[in-house]
Motif scaffolding. Structure first.
Motif, PDB file in Angstrom:
ATOM      1  N   GLU A   1      11.484  -1.546   5.538  1.00  0.00           N
ATOM      2  CA  GLU A   1      10.328  -1.233   4.702  1.00  0.00           C
ATOM      3  C   GLU A   1       9.386  -0.275   5.424  1.00  0.00           C
ATOM      4  O   GLU A   1       9.150  -0.411   6.622  1.00  0.00           O
ATOM      5  CB  GLU A   1       9.537  -2.504   4.339  1.00  0.00           C
ATOM      6  N   LYS A   2       8.833   0.658   4.668  1.00  0.00           N
ATOM      7  CA  LYS A   2       7.810   1.540   5.215  1.00  0.00           C
ATOM      8  C   LYS A   2       6.437   0.905   4.999  1.00  0.00           C
ATOM      9  O   LYS A   2       6.170   0.281   3.971  1.00  0.00           O
ATOM     10  CB  LYS A   2       7.878   2.915   4.561  1.00  0.00           C
ATOM     11  N   VAL A   3       5.570   1.101   5.999  1.00  0.00           N
ATOM     12  CA  VAL A   3       4.243   0.489   6.015  1.00  0.00           C
ATOM     13  C   VAL A   3       3.189   1.582   6.110  1.00  0.00           C
ATOM     14  O   VAL A   3       3.238   2.413   7.033  1.00  0.00           O
ATOM     15  CB  VAL A   3       4.091  -0.465   7.220  1.00  0.00           C
ATOM     16  N   LEU A   4       2.256   1.605   5.161  1.00  0.00           N
ATOM     17  CA  LEU A   4       1.067   2.453   5.308  1.00  0.00           C
ATOM     18  C   LEU A   4       0.111   1.705   6.223  1.00  0.00           C
ATOM     19  O   LEU A   4      -0.356   0.618   5.892  1.00  0.00           O
ATOM     20  CB  LEU A   4       0.410   2.722   3.956  1.00  0.00           C
TER      21      LEU A   4
ATOM     22  N   LEU B   1       0.827  -1.208   0.000  1.00  0.00           N
ATOM     23  CA  LEU B   1       0.000   0.000   0.000  1.00  0.00           C
ATOM     24  C   LEU B   1       0.858   1.253   0.000  1.00  0.00           C
ATOM     25  O   LEU B   1       0.574   2.213  -0.730  1.00  0.00           O
ATOM     26  CB  LEU B   1      -0.929   0.009   1.221  1.00  0.00           C
ATOM     27  N   TYR B   2       1.906   1.265   0.806  1.00  0.00           N
ATOM     28  CA  TYR B   2       2.785   2.434   0.849  1.00  0.00           C
ATOM     29  C   TYR B   2       3.437   2.670  -0.512  1.00  0.00           C
ATOM     30  O   TYR B   2       3.508   3.809  -1.004  1.00  0.00           O
ATOM     31  CB  TYR B   2       3.864   2.258   1.915  1.00  0.00           C
ATOM     32  N   GLU B   3       3.896   1.599  -1.125  1.00  0.00           N
ATOM     33  CA  GLU B   3       4.577   1.727  -2.412  1.00  0.00           C
ATOM     34  C   GLU B   3       3.631   2.167  -3.520  1.00  0.00           C
ATOM     35  O   GLU B   3       4.046   2.868  -4.457  1.00  0.00           O
ATOM     36  CB  GLU B   3       5.228   0.393  -2.786  1.00  0.00           C
ATOM     37  N   ARG B   4       2.360   1.796  -3.410  1.00  0.00           N
ATOM     38  CA  ARG B   4       1.403   2.074  -4.479  1.00  0.00           C
ATOM     39  C   ARG B   4       0.568   3.329  -4.231  1.00  0.00           C
ATOM     40  O   ARG B   4      -0.126   3.790  -5.155  1.00  0.00           O
ATOM     41  CB  ARG B   4       0.472   0.869  -4.666  1.00  0.00           C
ATOM     42  N   LEU B   5       0.597   3.866  -3.019  1.00  0.00           N
ATOM     43  CA  LEU B   5      -0.148   5.092  -2.737  1.00  0.00           C
ATOM     44  C   LEU B   5       0.364   6.209  -3.640  1.00  0.00           C
ATOM     45  O   LEU B   5       1.566   6.308  -3.908  1.00  0.00           O
ATOM     46  CB  LEU B   5       0.024   5.478  -1.273  1.00  0.00           C
ATOM     47  N   SER B   6      -0.537   7.060  -4.109  1.00  0.00           N
ATOM     48  CA  SER B   6      -0.117   8.141  -5.000  1.00  0.00           C
ATOM     49  C   SER B   6       0.937   9.001  -4.306  1.00  0.00           C
ATOM     50  O   SER B   6       0.839   9.265  -3.106  1.00  0.00           O
ATOM     51  CB  SER B   6      -1.323   9.003  -5.390  1.00  0.00           C
ATOM     52  N   PRO B   7       1.975   9.443  -5.029  1.00  0.00           N
ATOM     53  CA  PRO B   7       3.052  10.227  -4.406  1.00  0.00           C
ATOM     54  C   PRO B   7       2.541  11.464  -3.671  1.00  0.00           C
ATOM     55  O   PRO B   7       3.071  11.821  -2.608  1.00  0.00           O
ATOM     56  CB  PRO B   7       3.935  10.602  -5.595  1.00  0.00           C
ATOM     57  N   GLU B   8       1.513  12.110  -4.186  1.00  0.00           N
ATOM     58  CA  GLU B   8       0.983  13.306  -3.542  1.00  0.00           C
ATOM     59  C   GLU B   8       0.399  12.979  -2.172  1.00  0.00           C
ATOM     60  O   GLU B   8       0.690  13.663  -1.182  1.00  0.00           O
ATOM     61  CB  GLU B   8      -0.086  13.953  -4.427  1.00  0.00           C
ATOM     62  N   LEU B   9      -0.420  11.912  -2.104  1.00  0.00           N
ATOM     63  CA  LEU B   9      -1.004  11.537  -0.820  1.00  0.00           C
ATOM     64  C   LEU B   9       0.062  10.997   0.121  1.00  0.00           C
ATOM     65  O   LEU B   9       0.020  11.265   1.331  1.00  0.00           O
ATOM     66  CB  LEU B   9      -2.103  10.489  -1.023  1.00  0.00           C
ATOM     67  N   ARG B  10       1.004  10.252  -0.414  1.00  0.00           N
ATOM     68  CA  ARG B  10       2.062   9.695   0.422  1.00  0.00           C
ATOM     69  C   ARG B  10       2.860  10.804   1.111  1.00  0.00           C
ATOM     70  O   ARG B  10       3.173  10.719   2.294  1.00  0.00           O
ATOM     71  CB  ARG B  10       2.980   8.813  -0.425  1.00  0.00           C
ATOM     72  N   GLU B  11       3.168  11.852   0.378  1.00  0.00           N
ATOM     73  CA  GLU B  11       3.916  12.965   0.954  1.00  0.00           C
ATOM     74  C   GLU B  11       3.127  13.648   2.063  1.00  0.00           C
ATOM     75  O   GLU B  11       3.679  14.048   3.090  1.00  0.00           O
ATOM     76  CB  GLU B  11       4.268  13.971  -0.141  1.00  0.00           C
ATOM     77  N   LYS B  12       1.819  13.779   1.876  1.00  0.00           N
ATOM     78  CA  LYS B  12       0.993  14.473   2.856  1.00  0.00           C
ATOM     79  C   LYS B  12       0.741  13.646   4.116  1.00  0.00           C
ATOM     80  O   LYS B  12       0.614  14.192   5.216  1.00  0.00           O
ATOM     81  CB  LYS B  12      -0.353  14.863   2.216  1.00  0.00           C
ATOM     82  N   ILE B  13       0.652  12.325   3.964  1.00  0.00           N
ATOM     83  CA  ILE B  13       0.282  11.478   5.101  1.00  0.00           C
ATOM     84  C   ILE B  13       1.501  10.893   5.800  1.00  0.00           C
ATOM     85  O   ILE B  13       1.409  10.372   6.911  1.00  0.00           O
ATOM     86  CB  ILE B  13      -0.666  10.335   4.636  1.00  0.00           C
ATOM     87  N   GLU B  14       2.665  11.000   5.180  1.00  0.00           N
ATOM     88  CA  GLU B  14       3.896  10.332   5.636  1.00  0.00           C
ATOM     89  C   GLU B  14       4.181  10.540   7.125  1.00  0.00           C
ATOM     90  O   GLU B  14       4.513   9.608   7.845  1.00  0.00           O
ATOM     91  CB  GLU B  14       5.083  10.843   4.819  1.00  0.00           C
ATOM     92  N   HIS B  15       4.043  11.761   7.609  1.00  0.00           N
ATOM     93  CA  HIS B  15       4.412  12.061   8.989  1.00  0.00           C
ATOM     94  C   HIS B  15       3.202  12.374   9.871  1.00  0.00           C
ATOM     95  O   HIS B  15       3.356  12.928  10.969  1.00  0.00           O
ATOM     96  CB  HIS B  15       5.396  13.223   9.013  1.00  0.00           C
ATOM     97  N   ALA B  16       2.026  12.021   9.408  1.00  0.00           N
ATOM     98  CA  ALA B  16       0.801  12.274  10.168  1.00  0.00           C
ATOM     99  C   ALA B  16       0.534  11.147  11.160  1.00  0.00           C
ATOM    100  O   ALA B  16       0.906   9.987  10.942  1.00  0.00           O
ATOM    101  CB  ALA B  16      -0.382  12.426   9.221  1.00  0.00           C
ATOM    102  N   ASN B  17      -0.109  11.511  12.252  1.00  0.00           N
ATOM    103  CA  ASN B  17      -0.617  10.542  13.215  1.00  0.00           C
ATOM    104  C   ASN B  17      -2.143  10.563  13.154  1.00  0.00           C
ATOM    105  O   ASN B  17      -2.753  11.630  13.012  1.00  0.00           O
ATOM    106  CB  ASN B  17      -0.159  10.877  14.634  1.00  0.00           C
ATOM    107  N   VAL B  18      -2.749   9.370  13.286  1.00  0.00           N
ATOM    108  CA  VAL B  18      -4.192   9.243  13.149  1.00  0.00           C
ATOM    109  C   VAL B  18      -4.825   8.953  14.508  1.00  0.00           C
ATOM    110  O   VAL B  18      -4.303   8.155  15.298  1.00  0.00           O
ATOM    111  CB  VAL B  18      -4.556   8.142  12.143  1.00  0.00           C
TER     112      VAL B  18
END
Length: 321
Positions: free
Chosen positions: A219-222, A149-166
């Motif tokens: 590996e990074k994990v979404l 999922l992390y690898e396939r997430l659109s680059p724009e969304l990945r950049e925005k969510i990368e350092h967010a906490n939910v």
């Protein structure tokens, strides 16, 4: 003992493996246990096929991966009473309340993509699941690899969510499901146990988990759970909500391509990495019953916490699937 029969879960993919015919005796062999654990760590999911369909085998397989986490509520049915501690029984009866319409199908026991215990500061290591009563159609359990999922997430969304906490909170009222909610989604009634679960968890603080985390292997994990999510920490604004909804919708969209959906047999058991994978349930026709049993493997990845540094001594009435 004989060599394990190991095959890919999906040809050409690294996520998951199948192990056929493991025996009760083999589950006690240290060399076998080491090999199975190594496969689990590398691949994130194992489907055990052609195994003895018993509570004893369920517990023996679970024991390979670590100590069991018992369900905190004694009201939740156990398998054979206390004979197999840690095994819980989850049954959906014929025409039980809780039906909904999703994507044109009226089903019961449908669940969106999620990871277990998102509403807690600690995340259990894994779940081990098997089916007792299997509906003739539907009733599948789906799994998505967070690395993919992390690898396939659109680059724009990945950049925005990368350092967010939910932010997450226990919420089993299906009408309240918000992020990634399908356009064709109608809840006809709530599950009979929903009110009790909500009452038991009403004073528990919200939990916080990173949207993306990095494994020891690099590996990074979404790791975003659309179900139970309440918003982005420090950004509970329309813009923050829109971001979380966009990521959740992309998870659902990618799931149509990447998900593995397991069609159950009585001789199947499976384990998934709760720190890496998301899972979901397809739902099934309310005319049929479905009964599942599961164990939960203790553990924690050490990255979650309660909002504002709160501690929680209350027992959450957990609903596991």
């Amino acid at each position: 003992m004989g060599k394990l029969d190991v095959r890919p879960l999906i040809e050409g993919r690294d996520f998951g493996v199948r192990i056929r015919g493991i025996t009760l005796e083999q589950t006690r062999d240290p060399a076998v246990r080491d090999e199975v654990n190594d496969l689990f760590t590398r691949h994130g999911m194992i489907v055990f096929e052609d195994v003895e369909p018993s509570g004893e085998m369920h517990v023996a397989l679970s024991d390979i991966f670590g100590p069991l986490k018992d369900h905190p509520s004694k009201a939740v049915p156990r398998v054979d009473g206390d004979a197999w501690p840690g095994v819980i029984d989850m049954a959906t009866q014929v025409n039980e309340e809780g039906a909904m319409t999703v994507d044109g199908r009226t089903v019961i026991s449908w669940l969106p993509w999620h990871f277990d215990h998102a509403y807690n500061n600690e995340l259990n290591r894994a779940g081990v699941l098997r089916a007792i009563d299997i509906p003739p159609e539907g009733g599948l359990t789906g799994f998505l690899d967070g690395i993919e999922l992390y690898e396939r997430l659109s680059p724009e969304l990945r950049e925005k969510i990368e350092h967010a906490n939910v932010l997450y909170r226990m919420n089993v009222i299906m009408e309240n499901f918000r992020f990634g909610r399908p356009a064709d989604y109608t809840v006809h009634s709530e599950r009979p146990s929903a009110d009790a679960v909500m009452e038991a968890s009403k004073d528990v603080p919200r939990s916080v988990h990173p949207a993306v985390w990095t494994r020891e292997t690099g590996e990074k994990v979404l790791h975003v759970s659309p179900w139970m999510a309440e918003g982005i920490e420090g950004n509970e604004t329309p813009e923050g909500g829109a971001l979380l909804d966009a990521v959740s919708r992309e998870i659902f969209a990618l799931g149509k391509e990447l998900a593995y959906w397991h069609a159950w047999k009585p001789t199947d058991m499976l384990i998934w990495d709760n720190w890496r994978a998301l899972h979901a349930v397809s739902g099934h026709d309310p005319r049929y019953k479905r009964r599942m049993q599961r164990t939960t493997i203790k553990g924690d990845y050490g990255l979650g916490y309660f909002e504002g540094g709160a501690s929680n001594d209350n027992k959450i009435l957990e609903r596991t699937y």
